[in-house]
Motif scaffolding. Structure first.
Motif, PDB file in Angstrom:
ATOM      1  N   VAL A 622       0.630  -0.610   6.468  1.00  0.00           N
ATOM      2  CA  VAL A 622      -0.411   0.380   6.244  1.00  0.00           C
ATOM      3  C   VAL A 622      -0.961   0.183   4.839  1.00  0.00           C
ATOM      4  O   VAL A 622      -0.194   0.042   3.874  1.00  0.00           O
ATOM      5  N   GLY A 623      -2.273   0.119   4.740  1.00  0.00           N
ATOM      6  CA  GLY A 623      -2.913  -0.017   3.439  1.00  0.00           C
ATOM      7  C   GLY A 623      -3.893   1.117   3.195  1.00  0.00           C
ATOM      8  O   GLY A 623      -4.361   1.768   4.132  1.00  0.00           O
ATOM      9  N   ARG A 624      -4.197   1.354   1.928  1.00  0.00           N
ATOM     10  CA  ARG A 624      -5.195   2.362   1.549  1.00  0.00           C
ATOM     11  C   ARG A 624      -6.284   1.668   0.745  1.00  0.00           C
ATOM     12  O   ARG A 624      -6.004   1.061  -0.292  1.00  0.00           O
ATOM     13  N   ILE A 625      -7.513   1.722   1.253  1.00  0.00           N
ATOM     14  CA  ILE A 625      -8.607   1.067   0.549  1.00  0.00           C
ATOM     15  C   ILE A 625      -8.883   1.810  -0.753  1.00  0.00           C
ATOM     16  O   ILE A 625      -9.120   3.021  -0.754  1.00  0.00           O
ATOM     17  N   VAL A 626      -8.836   1.073  -1.849  1.00  0.00           N
ATOM     18  CA  VAL A 626      -9.090   1.650  -3.168  1.00  0.00           C
ATOM     19  C   VAL A 626     -10.562   1.523  -3.530  1.00  0.00           C
ATOM     20  O   VAL A 626     -11.180   2.449  -4.048  1.00  0.00           O
ATOM     21  N   SER A 627     -11.150   0.357  -3.238  1.00  0.00           N
ATOM     22  CA  SER A 627     -12.568   0.133  -3.536  1.00  0.00           C
ATOM     23  C   SER A 627     -13.117  -0.873  -2.538  1.00  0.00           C
ATOM     24  O   SER A 627     -12.370  -1.649  -1.937  1.00  0.00           O
ATOM     25  N   ALA A 628     -14.441  -0.860  -2.380  1.00  0.00           N
ATOM     26  CA  ALA A 628     -15.103  -1.776  -1.453  1.00  0.00           C
ATOM     27  C   ALA A 628     -16.490  -2.082  -1.990  1.00  0.00           C
ATOM     28  O   ALA A 628     -17.238  -1.172  -2.353  1.00  0.00           O
TER      29      ALA A 628
END
Length: 712
Positions: A622-628
């Motif tokens: 599981v990952g959490r997007i920090v920036s895109a």
């Protein structure tokens, strides 16, 4: 044009993308038309002066190709479909103030005037270009008469767009390895003189325009990439007979016709003018809505389209408007696509729920309107399944809204012959709940969310169910009749508010509810202020507004669909129909202006299996997007920073055109963490974010699993 919240003092125009007059409508196509109708009605509920317009696109190569194959003139072919659309939309309560078509006198005249204006202002020039030519059949091949390979991404492309790949607009001469769609002959390129609109001159304006543009985020984000890459001037003429002839500077016609995407959006203006001419300028002033000059400030223009025609509505069209002193669009609402039971619509295989078929099955149009309007955010892809349709109808329309209305109004009629007398006003609690619902509806309009419009009403009905259950008026009738009367008065007030606020989504049902309440006039003519006005007095015994759909009915509908698909496959009609219909990603022929493209079929399941040990080798986290952020120079790639608990990884994902990158931070995703590192467009990618389908539907978690949690 202002950007103050609705309602404003300016006239508003809501438009829906023009369907090609080229084939039957199915429920997927109806999403943008229902969405546009819901939004236009909601604006009117707020007191906004609004014109709701559209029309059939009569021109373009798809119409000409299919007319030729049927042995009729393009005009007769297109008019027949136009008339069918004009008959179909009202059956779904899609109530255009004017529904015209691009071949009528009004649009022809306005198109020529606008193009002459562009030319006289120096925005049009001539250029020698290479045009596909069939040397065997001795004819030039404009747009959808030619197919081949996209020069930008290598995908299969047809005519003026890469519809199976990067979705870029393609100019004549750009398709590689061209082939005639008429004869199948290899084509060659020959030099021809054509007219070009200098769109590149408007790059700075368009960049600022996108900063101002409201609506769905995909309509703002997709076109920025095309501007950053450098806008190409736009060839606005074609070598064919069917269309509006290009007028030269002195008004004379040439041997070229205008590209279909010139006259199609001008139909928005033409249709508004036809409505104003019929209704009178005192009802609606079309020039006040569309002109932006010394005499006019311009109105509020809202385009409701499918996302595959964003480029035309946010690059070409606003540049044309700006260049000719017309008002720019205030908002573009770009919808996602619709699938059927998890699979793409396939008209060639008859795997579709046709608009007429839906009605023939005996379902009320308001049920479908509710499903399409509230089943997911407007820019998201949504799935139509009979099972889900039944669930939404039975749970929300019958179980929540219908249950509250019937039980409360029936109790009111049996005990008070309608609204209880002697009660002066609704209680503070109920008034506050209705005021909150009105505020939610107003916010939904200004947020361009048709789903939130529906949620505001279901929440109010849910409150009503809880309120009547908590206060138990049936137990108070004898012990405390005044308290019972107040509760029932409150419930009738909520019912009236539901009739007013739910009208944009379920107009026919709400008119019946309005009549059941004994109210004067029509619910279609009132504004949100009526939601808190005292209800009428006596009314007759109410009927149930919604009926449950039995489970066996769904089984029956699925069996019919499966039989049709099997029959179509057995008859081997797919290839023949796909060759005949050439206007969208499948073949139904109505998509290019409405924006409703059919999704491709799902791939069959893999025959080869892997062992559990091989699966265990995959380190899924599981990952959490920090920036895109988008990667400069790449059409599809975005650079993500993803928190995996123990470290933050940089991952490159092909989601740039498919997601609002600004909204992705804090999104939980599934990451293949032990994928080999790779370099894409000079950017290192350390892992893979998992997504489903061509639209890159990001896989996420149902709960709040912490970043780094292993997927097992």
């Amino acid at each position: 044009m202002s950007h103050e919240d609705f309602p404003t003092d300016d006239p508003a125009v809501v438009t829906c993308g023009l369907p090609y007059a080229n084939g039957d409508l199915h429920v997927g196509h109806l999403r943008t038309y229902v969405g546009g109708d819901v939004y236009a009605r909601a604006l009117e509920r707020l007191g906004q002066q609004t014109a709701f317009v559209s029309g059939s696109d009569m021109h373009g190569t798809p119409v000409a190709v299919n007319a030729e194959q049927e042995g009729v003139s393009p005009e007769n072919f297109a008019l027949e479909w136009h008339e069918r659309y004009a008959e179909t939309f009202p059956k779904f309560n899609v109530d255009f103030d004017n529904y015209g078509h691009t071949h009528d006198e009004t649009n022809t005249e306005l198109t020529r005037d606008l193009v002459r204006d562009l030319d006289e202002r120096g925005h049009v020039y001539e250029k020698e270009i290479m045009v596909a030519y069939d040397p065997v059949d001795d004819q030039y091949l404009p747009d959808r008469y030619v197919e081949g390979t996209c020069p930008y991404c290598g995908a299969h492309a047809r005519g003026d767009e890469c519809d199976e790949g990067c979705q870029r607009h393609l100019e004549p001469g750009e398709i590689e390895d061209p082939v005639s769609t008429i004869t199948g002959n290899p084509a060659e390129y020959r030099e021809r003189t054509h007219k070009f609109f200098a769109v590149s001159e408007f790059a700075d304006y368009l960049s600022d325009f996108l900063d101002r543009l409201e609506g769905t985020s995909n309509a703002r984000n997709q076109p920025r990439e095309w501007i950053e890459q450098g806008l190409q001037d736009w060839c606005i003429t074609r070598d064919m007979d069917w269309g509006i002839d290009y007028p030269d500077a002195d008004g004379e016609e040439t041997d070229l016709v205008l590209y279909v995407w010139v006259d199609a959006p001008i139909e928005y203006v033409s249709s508004t003018k036809q409505y104003a001419d019929r209704a009178g300028a005192d009802v609606f002033d079309w020039e006040a809505a569309w002109r932006d000059d010394a005499d006019h400030d311009g109105g509020q223009i809202v385009h409701v389209i499918g996302r595959d025609i964003i480029q035309h509505h946010t690059i070409f069209w606003p540049a044309m408007l700006h260049a000719t002193d017309h008002v720019e669009p205030r908002a573009v609402m770009a919808s996602g696509f619709v699938t059927l039971g998890g699979k793409g619509f396939s008209t060639s295989r008859d795997r579709a729920v046709w608009a007429d078929e839906y009605l023939e099955e005996g379902f009320h149009p308001d049920l479908l309107r509710y499903y399409l309007a509230t089943n997911g955010g407007f820019q998201q892809d949504v799935d139509f399944s009979w099972e889900r349709f039944r669930e939404r109808v039975n749970t929300e329309l019958v179980g929540t809204i219908g249950n509250f209305l019937y039980r409360s109004l029936l109790f009111a009629h049996r005990n008070y012959d309608g609204t209880p007398e002697g009660v002066e006003t609704a209680s503070e609690e109920v008034t506050a709940a209705i005021d909150e619902a009105v505020a939610d509806v107003t916010d939904a309009v200004n947020d361009y969310s048709v789903r939130d419009l529906g949620d505001a009403v279901t929440d109010l009905a849910g409150f009503g169910n809880e309120y009547i259950q908590r206060n138990e008026p049936w137990a108070l009738v004898d012990d405390d009749p005044d308290a019972a009367a107040q509760v029932i008065y409150d419930c009738v007030q909520i019912a009236k508010a539901i009739a007013v606020l739910f009208e944009p989504i379920a107009p026919d049902t709400c008119e019946r509810l309005w009549n059941q309440l004994g109210e004067d006039g029509s619910v279609h003519d009132v504004t949100v202020d009526a939601a808190t006005e005292p209800p009428a007095g006596a009314f007759e015994e109410p009927g149930e507004l919604f009926e449950k759909i039995p489970e066996e009915r769904v089984e029956e509908l699925n069996e019919k669909l499966e039989e049709r698909v099997a029959e179509a496959s057995d008859a081997d009609t797919a290839d023949a129909v796909e060759d005949a219909d050439t206007t969208d990603a499948e073949d139904d022929g109505t998509a290019d202006k409405s924006g409703e493209s059919a999704a491709s079929d799902l791939e069959p399941l893999a025959e080869e299996r892997i062992g559990f040990e091989e699966f265990e080798d995959l380190d899924l986290r599981v990952g959490r997007i920090v920036s895109a952020e988008g990667i400069e120079g790449a059409d599809k790639l975005a650079r993500l920073e993803v928190d995996l608990g123990v470290e933050t990884r940089q991952i490159v994902a092909g989601i740039k055109q498919l997601h609002d990158l600004e909204s992705l931070p804090e999104t939980r995703v599934i990451v293949l963490a032990n994928l080999e590192r790779a370099e894409l467009f000079g950017v290192e990618s350390n892992g893979m974010v998992l997504a489903a389908g061509e639209e890159a539907d990001l896989l996420t978690t149902h709960g709040d699993a912490e970043p780094g949690t292993q997927v097992k």
